[in-house]
Design a protein around this motif. Structure first.
Motif, short mmCIF file in Angstrom:
data_model
loop_
_atom_site.label_atom_id
_atom_site.label_comp_id
_atom_site.label_asym_id
_atom_site.label_seq_id
_atom_site.Cartn_x
_atom_site.Cartn_y
_atom_site.Cartn_z
N LYS A 101 0.93 -1.14 -0.33
CA LYS A 101 -0.63 0.20 0.07
C LYS A 101 0.51 1.27 -0.02
CE LYS A 101 -4.25 -2.09 2.67
NZ LYS A 101 -4.99 -2.41 3.64
N LEU A 102 2.31 1.40 0.84
CA LEU A 102 3.29 1.98 0.45
C LEU A 102 3.52 2.75 -0.59
CD1 LEU A 102 4.55 2.31 4.20
CD2 LEU A 102 2.76 3.13 3.53
N ASP A 103 3.23 1.61 -1.37
CA ASP A 103 4.90 1.52 -2.43
C ASP A 103 3.90 1.82 -3.22
OD1 ASP A 103 7.15 0.86 -1.67
OD2 ASP A 103 6.52 -1.53 -1.88
N ALA A 104 2.40 2.08 -3.26
CA ALA A 104 1.70 2.13 -4.78
C ALA A 104 1.14 3.78 -3.88
CB ALA A 104 0.24 1.60 -4.66
N PHE A 105 1.44 4.12 -3.03
CA PHE A 105 1.06 5.48 -2.27
C PHE A 105 2.30 6.59 -3.44
CE2 PHE A 105 1.82 9.52 -0.38
CZ PHE A 105 0.42 10.13 0.34
N LYS A 106 3.23 5.89 -2.55
CA LYS A 106 4.21 6.42 -3.19
C LYS A 106 4.58 6.45 -4.78
CE LYS A 106 9.45 6.23 -2.38
NZ LYS A 106 10.36 5.27 -1.68
#
Length: 224
Positions: free
Chosen positions: A6-11
């Motif tokens: 999820k963090l990677d997708a947001f980033k």
């Protein structure tokens, strides 16, 4: 989906400048520079590690009630998450993941707390926005974060960027020191010894909540 996914997708969306972010590339480059310099400084290697004795502390919850680490440890193992503040989207996603894992922690007799330098008003906002059932404690001046080896001072160029972005850390934190904690996750046994420690100077990287379960199981078995 894992927390890191999820963090990677947001980033990816954030750094691509997709709406509603629309962040200039120069801003992304400055953030990358600051992260790279913090990584290269070796600051994370100086933080407390598994096997170290955890500091004893008392901090206030959002309602102004003192919360003592010693009192919590008298009841069971303690999970602590240090995070930057309600203004940090990566931190909010981490808090939501910890909330989802809260039943697993409680089954093992553990208490969960989050610690941030922000004021009580902003901690209440964090609890409300992320629908949390665990307390967020206010660590004024990042003093407890410093005891864990997490506090660092923002470089001047990053302070200037934050000011330009209207990211008013002195306002959020009630403190004009321009310091933050590196995100850190700890499991502390009832004897006060750290059983699990994960500190990352790259604020876009966070461990999975489930990564702490083996340490919590060990703490529970040791207490039997």
């Amino acid at each position: 989906m894992t927390l890191q996914a999820k963090l990677d997708a947001f980033k990816t969306d954030f750094e691509a400048g997709k709406p509603p972010y629309n962040v200039p590339h120069s801003v992304i480059e400055t953030m990358h520079r600051a992260t790279a310099e913090l990584v290269a400084s070796g600051a994370a290697e100086k933080a407390l590690k598994a096997g170290d004795k955890a500091p004893v502390f008392t901090l206030n919850d959002p309602e102004g009630n003192p919360v003592s680490s010693a009192d919590l440890l008298a009841k069971g193992p303690l999970v602590i998450s240090f995070y930057r503040g309600v203004w940090c989207p990566y931190c909010n996603m981490e808090l939501q993941a910890l909330e989802a894992a809260l039943p697993s922690f409680r089954e093992l007799g553990a208490h969960l707390i989050a610690i941030s330098p922000q004021t009580a008003v902003n901690s209440r906002k964090s609890v409300r926005q992320n629908e949390l059932q665990f307390p967020i404690l206010s660590d004024t001046h990042n003093d407890v974060a410093a005891q864990f080896g997490l506090r660092f001072t923002l470089p001047d160029y990053l302070i200037e960027l934050y000011k330009n972005l209207k990211n008013d850390l002195p306002g959020f934190n009630g403190d004009d020191s321009w310091t933050l904690p590196m995100p850190g996750r700890f499991v502390i046994g009832q004897d006060g010894v750290i059983l699990y420690a994960e500190v990352n100077p790259d604020y876009t990287r966070r461990p999975e909540p489930a990564d702490m379960l083996p340490a919590l199981r060990h703490a529970t078995q040791s207490a039997d």
